[in-house]
Motif scaffolding. Structure first.
Motif, PDB file in Angstrom:
ATOM      1  N   LYS A   1       0.825  -1.221   0.000  1.00  0.00           N
ATOM      2  CA  LYS A   1       0.000   0.000   0.000  1.00  0.00           C
ATOM      3  C   LYS A   1       0.857   1.268   0.000  1.00  0.00           C
ATOM      4  O   LYS A   1       0.488   2.260  -0.590  1.00  0.00           O
ATOM      5  N   ASN A   2       1.980   1.246   0.701  1.00  0.00           N
ATOM      6  CA  ASN A   2       2.747   2.500   0.813  1.00  0.00           C
ATOM      7  C   ASN A   2       4.129   2.443   0.161  1.00  0.00           C
ATOM      8  O   ASN A   2       4.854   3.436   0.172  1.00  0.00           O
ATOM      9  N   MET A   3       4.497   1.306  -0.434  1.00  0.00           N
ATOM     10  CA  MET A   3       5.882   1.170  -0.914  1.00  0.00           C
ATOM     11  C   MET A   3       6.263   2.228  -1.954  1.00  0.00           C
ATOM     12  O   MET A   3       7.402   2.677  -1.997  1.00  0.00           O
ATOM     13  N   LYS A   4       5.283   2.649  -2.758  1.00  0.00           N
ATOM     14  CA  LYS A   4       5.608   3.609  -3.820  1.00  0.00           C
ATOM     15  C   LYS A   4       5.813   5.015  -3.261  1.00  0.00           C
ATOM     16  O   LYS A   4       6.297   5.896  -3.946  1.00  0.00           O
ATOM     17  N   LYS A   5       5.389   5.220  -2.023  1.00  0.00           N
ATOM     18  CA  LYS A   5       5.509   6.559  -1.429  1.00  0.00           C
ATOM     19  C   LYS A   5       6.748   6.701  -0.535  1.00  0.00           C
ATOM     20  O   LYS A   5       6.980   7.746   0.043  1.00  0.00           O
ATOM     21  N   ILE A   6       7.510   5.628  -0.395  1.00  0.00           N
ATOM     22  CA  ILE A   6       8.703   5.685   0.463  1.00  0.00           C
ATOM     23  C   ILE A   6       9.791   6.480  -0.258  1.00  0.00           C
ATOM     24  O   ILE A   6      10.102   6.204  -1.419  1.00  0.00           O
ATOM     25  N   LYS A   7      10.361   7.469   0.433  1.00  0.00           N
ATOM     26  CA  LYS A   7      11.358   8.320  -0.230  1.00  0.00           C
ATOM     27  C   LYS A   7      12.774   8.103   0.267  1.00  0.00           C
ATOM     28  O   LYS A   7      13.729   8.611  -0.314  1.00  0.00           O
ATOM     29  N   ALA A   8      12.925   7.373   1.378  1.00  0.00           N
ATOM     30  CA  ALA A   8      14.264   7.168   1.947  1.00  0.00           C
ATOM     31  C   ALA A   8      15.135   6.357   0.995  1.00  0.00           C
ATOM     32  O   ALA A   8      14.634   5.522   0.239  1.00  0.00           O
ATOM     33  N   LYS A   9      16.461   6.626   1.063  1.00  0.00           N
ATOM     34  CA  LYS A   9      17.393   5.884   0.207  1.00  0.00           C
ATOM     35  C   LYS A   9      17.965   4.671   0.937  1.00  0.00           C
ATOM     36  O   LYS A   9      18.458   3.728   0.339  1.00  0.00           O
ATOM     37  N   ILE A  10      17.923   4.758   2.279  1.00  0.00           N
ATOM     38  CA  ILE A  10      18.400   3.628   3.089  1.00  0.00           C
ATOM     39  C   ILE A  10      17.304   3.288   4.104  1.00  0.00           C
ATOM     40  O   ILE A  10      16.735   4.194   4.724  1.00  0.00           O
ATOM     41  N   ILE A  11      16.995   2.003   4.256  1.00  0.00           N
ATOM     42  CA  ILE A  11      16.052   1.582   5.313  1.00  0.00           C
ATOM     43  C   ILE A  11      16.794   0.631   6.236  1.00  0.00           C
ATOM     44  O   ILE A  11      17.384  -0.356   5.783  1.00  0.00           O
ATOM     45  N   VAL A  12      16.782   0.957   7.527  1.00  0.00           N
ATOM     46  CA  VAL A  12      17.436   0.080   8.511  1.00  0.00           C
ATOM     47  C   VAL A  12      16.318  -0.645   9.258  1.00  0.00           C
ATOM     48  O   VAL A  12      15.558  -0.035  10.008  1.00  0.00           O
ATOM     49  N   GLU A  13      16.195  -1.950   9.034  1.00  0.00           N
ATOM     50  CA  GLU A  13      15.105  -2.729   9.639  1.00  0.00           C
ATOM     51  C   GLU A  13      15.411  -3.013  11.106  1.00  0.00           C
ATOM     52  O   GLU A  13      15.973  -4.069  11.431  1.00  0.00           O
ATOM     53  N   MET A  14      15.052  -2.107  12.000  1.00  0.00           N
ATOM     54  CA  MET A  14      15.307  -2.358  13.425  1.00  0.00           C
ATOM     55  C   MET A  14      14.212  -3.234  14.037  1.00  0.00           C
ATOM     56  O   MET A  14      14.467  -3.992  14.953  1.00  0.00           O
ATOM     57  N   ALA A  15      12.973  -3.130  13.543  1.00  0.00           N
ATOM     58  CA  ALA A  15      11.932  -4.069  13.981  1.00  0.00           C
ATOM     59  C   ALA A  15      12.186  -5.391  13.265  1.00  0.00           C
ATOM     60  O   ALA A  15      12.959  -5.451  12.306  1.00  0.00           O
ATOM     61  N   ASN A  16      11.535  -6.441  13.700  1.00  0.00           N
ATOM     62  CA  ASN A  16      11.622  -7.709  12.990  1.00  0.00           C
ATOM     63  C   ASN A  16      10.574  -7.730  11.884  1.00  0.00           C
ATOM     64  O   ASN A  16       9.399  -7.473  12.142  1.00  0.00           O
ATOM     65  N   GLY A  17      11.008  -7.973  10.661  1.00  0.00           N
ATOM     66  CA  GLY A  17      10.086  -8.116   9.525  1.00  0.00           C
ATOM     67  C   GLY A  17       9.230  -6.896   9.228  1.00  0.00           C
ATOM     68  O   GLY A  17       8.039  -7.041   8.949  1.00  0.00           O
ATOM     69  N   PRO A  18       9.790  -5.681   9.222  1.00  0.00           N
ATOM     70  CA  PRO A  18       8.940  -4.506   8.991  1.00  0.00           C
ATOM     71  C   PRO A  18       8.553  -4.289   7.523  1.00  0.00           C
ATOM     72  O   PRO A  18       7.667  -3.499   7.229  1.00  0.00           O
ATOM     73  N   ILE A  19       9.222  -5.013   6.593  1.00  0.00           N
ATOM     74  CA  ILE A  19       8.936  -4.819   5.156  1.00  0.00           C
ATOM     75  C   ILE A  19       8.387  -6.126   4.589  1.00  0.00           C
ATOM     76  O   ILE A  19       9.013  -7.181   4.749  1.00  0.00           O
TER      77      ILE A  19
END
Ligand code: NAD
Length: 481
Positions: A373-391
């Protein structure tokens, strides 16, 4: 499909894909996917007596409530099972299994002599009194006491559980066993054999990995951490410590949030540019008015066409933490540090936080928050997955294809289990390190884990997540009997 089911399918699909690319046979793949033991149970907890109008105060009614709980022991090839215990109303068997699977991979990625497990109870702890929560923790331990032990399975805290809850659990466990066994749980209070540095370890490990990544990238691109903006979703143990330590390391932490929403501080002097030209000054004024008028959502939607420099100002994380402690939620804290409405402080929703125009996005709350639903609106160039399985798997594939660098959870948040390991070692040898010694060991172990995965990713030209799974699977199968 439930959130837990989705996370489980993502984890299993990635194991299968990686194992197939390594040309492993179906039997080995099944051993990597299927949990060794699934313990599912129900247990009754006595609720506080309630005096109703029809009973005298001496006749308070005793009520029990039944809860569902799990302990899933996924894989023990590398050592005793290791994994936290989660209290959450939406916890399911699938979610606990997914998290246990990720723990197997994470311990292997971090180079620890542990397998993977996870525990959980479907409960909203916010609806319980302190004594109800204590009884729930004790009843849960009664159900798993015969399954755990310092060389068998070592639980720890996770979402909505903390060192106080672990203290109740270990008391109950030692009562059942009739002997002291501090190494059976990690994440204990210091007074019960906990390790210095454990509370902040997950956040600290994430910042170590982020800095190591930027060091690698700086040889390719010119990146200065002091110029990079960071948005952190979740302001619990992981999110708060990540935000605090990232700010101390020089990053601009410009947005934080908890379950009730988040806060940002808009810079009224931000420069608004189109991709082709700077807007004329009247337009600029209009846009700044829009910002002040809290039409932030509209502005976010326009960010495809607009480029805004210095839109968000850094937040004072310790001050915000103090405010959250006093008010209970972050939403009322946008004035913390004198950052009130007119000066640009704003509340935003959790969805808006994820879509902010920041360099680094840090989901540190729950799973599947970045999805189709929101993947196309993500603008960050780096994502650090600190939660478990956030993507979700779909969003992961879309964002990776777009060139977003995703630091996988099994590496990014491995700092917690790494210091849990150090706690376990200290308990076993009955010799305790200083905080500096623990932090120094954490840094060395996290950098070593990063280096191996970075090299694999560069050598095979595969994303960091796939490289991490490949490194983990290599280590696990070398120990399979
Ligand atoms: P926590 O309970 O301390 O904090 C969770 C935070 O997330 C809280 O601030 C809560 O308000 C917020 N939150 C809840 N629902 C939200 C929503 N829908 N949107 C935004 N925020 C929301 O938990 P934690 O220990 O910080 O764990 C966070 C994540 O990190 C979990 O995925 C956990 O499995 C993972 N993790 C934790 C550790 C650890 O050592 N605690 C280690 C590794 C991974």
């Amino acid at each position: 499909m439930s959130q837990g089911q989705k996370m489980l399918e993502s984890a299993q699909a990635l194991i299968r894909k990686t194992a197939e690319s390594m040309k492993l046979g179906e039997e080995v793949i099944n051993r990597l996917i299927e949990p060794e033991f699934v313990h599912e149970f129900a247990f009754a907890v006595m609720m506080d007596p309630k005096n109703d109008e029809n009973t005298s105060s001496t006749q308070a009614t005793k009520k029990f409530k039944v809860f569902k709980g799990w302990r899933i022991q996924h894989n023990s090839a590398l050592g005793p099972y290791k994994g936290g215990i989660r209290f959450h109303p939406e916890t399911t068997r699938e979610e606990v299994q997914a998290l246990a699977t990720l723990m197997t991979i994470k311990c292997a990625v971090a180079g620890l002599p542990f397998g993977g497990a996870k525990g959980g109870v479907a409960v909203d702890p916010k609806t319980l009194s302190e004594s109800e929560l204590q009884r729930l923790s004790q009843e849960y331990v009664k159900k798993i006491a015969h399954l755990i032990g310092e060389d068998i399975d070592v639980p720890a805290p996770d979402v909505n559980t903390n060192s106080k809850i672990i203290a109740w659990m270990i008391d109950e466990y030692e009562k059942i066993k009739g002997s002291k066994s501090p190494a059976t749980f990690t994440g204990k209070p210091i007074s019960m054999g906990g390790s210095l540095g454990r509370t902040e370890a997950t956040g600290a490990g994430g910042v170590i990995i982020l800095k190591a990544l930027l060091e690698k990238l700086s040889s390719k691109f010119k990146v200065q951490s002091s110029k990079l903006t960071v948005a952190v979703q979740g302001f619990g143990n992981v999110g708060y410590h990540f935000a605090k330590l990232a700010a101390e390391a020089g990053f601009k932490v410009v947005a934080v949030s908890d379950s009730k929403g988040g806060i940002i501080k808009i810079n009224p002097k931000s420069e608004i540019l189109t991709s082709k030209q700077i807007l004329n000054s009247n337009d600029q004024e209009e846009k700044v008015k829009e910002l002040k008028n809290r039409q932030f959502k509209n502005l976010l939607d326009q960010l495809g066409q607009l480029e805004i420099r210095n839109l968000l100002l850094p937040l004072d994380i310790p001050l915000i933490a103090e405010c959250k402690k006093a008010k209970g939620t972050l939403a009322g804290c946008y004035c913390a540090g004198g950052v009130c409405d007119l000066k640009g402080g704003q509340t935003i929703s959790n969805e808006e936080l994820l879509e902010l125009p920041v360099d680094i996005l840090v989901p540190a709350a729950l799973e599947n928050v970045i999805n189709e639903k929101n993947m196309k609106k993500i603008k960050a160039k780096i994502i650090v997955e600190m939660a478990n399985g956030p993507i979700t798997q779909e969003a992961y594939e879309y964002l990776t294809e777009k060139g977003v660098i995703i630091v996988p959870d099994v590496l990014a948040n491995a700092g917690g289990v790494t210091v849990s390991y150090l706690e376990w070692v200290q308990n076993k040898m009955r010799y305790y390190w200083t905080e500096e010694e623990v932090n120094e060991k954490l840094e060395r172990m996290m950098k070593r884990a990063f280096e191996v995965i970075w090299k694999k990713s560069a050598l095979k030209k595969i994303p960091l997540k796939q490289a991490a799974f490949e490194v983990a699977i290599e280590r696990i199968i070398s120990a399979l009997q």
